[in-house]
Design a protein around this motif. Structure first.
Motif: not given
Length: 185
Positions: A21, A26, A29, A79, A103-105, A108, A171, A175, A178-179
């Motif tokens: 992570c 992340l 998380q 997650h 997406e972050k989950y 993870e 990365r 993500l 997402r940012r």
């Protein structure tokens, strides 16, 4: 029963997930991952069924027909795909459906699966291990199509291109997008 063996296993798994992570950014998380495993409802089941090469939840499930530790765990950790299962609405949907996971989950979850494979397979681990494990249970998973597509893309990338390339892709692309969406709001 093996208190120290179980504690060592969950600590090692947590450290592997934290490392993964952190690689993709992340941080929150990484620090919060699987804290429920240290709660008595999960920890002492893990101690009782500890073997070191397989999840104690699977062994409890074999003995009892269910895993009380897993039922506790999946409802507290976003997650896990099972956290996102809800009732379908409308006559055209099955009774239970997978909701779209952020997406972050999914990332993870990918890191969790890779880390669990490393933790249990030890020196037998390869970058194909997490994909092979996923493929064995894939037919039973209730997962939103978008979440499934991302998870499978990452697992295949890991198997074919390796961990460094996959983490870099997460990365830079997964993500980062997402940012960008958050910045537009």
């Amino acid at each position: 029963m093996n208190f120290w063996g179980h504690l060592k296993t969950i600590n090692h798994h947590k450290m592997l997930v934290m490392k993964g992570c952190f690689k993709v950014g992340l941080y929150k998380q990484a620090l919060l991952h699987d804290l429920s495993k240290y709660m008595p409802a999960e920890f002492f089941v893990g101690v009782r069924y500890f073997r070191g090469d397989v999840s104690p939840n699977n062994l409890e499930r074999k003995e009892k027909g269910y895993s009380s530790a897993w039922l506790h765990h999946k409802g507290r950790n976003k997650h896990h795909l099972e956290y996102w299962i809800d009732y379908g609405v409308g006559d055209d949907q099955p009774p239970l459906v997978g909701m779209r996971m952020p997406e972050k989950y999914v990332v993870e979850m990918f890191i969790d699966r890779m880390s669990a494979s490393k933790n249990y397979q030890k020196e037998k681990y390869t970058d194909r291990s997490a994909l092979e494990y996923y493929e064995r249970g894939k037919a039973r998973h209730i997962l939103h199509p978008d979440s499934r597509e991302l998870l499978e893309r990452l697992l295949h990338m890991l198997a074919e291109e390796g961990e460094d390339a996959t983490m870099d892709y997460i990365r830079r692309e997964v993500l980062r997008n997402r940012r960008r969406k958050r910045a537009r709001r």
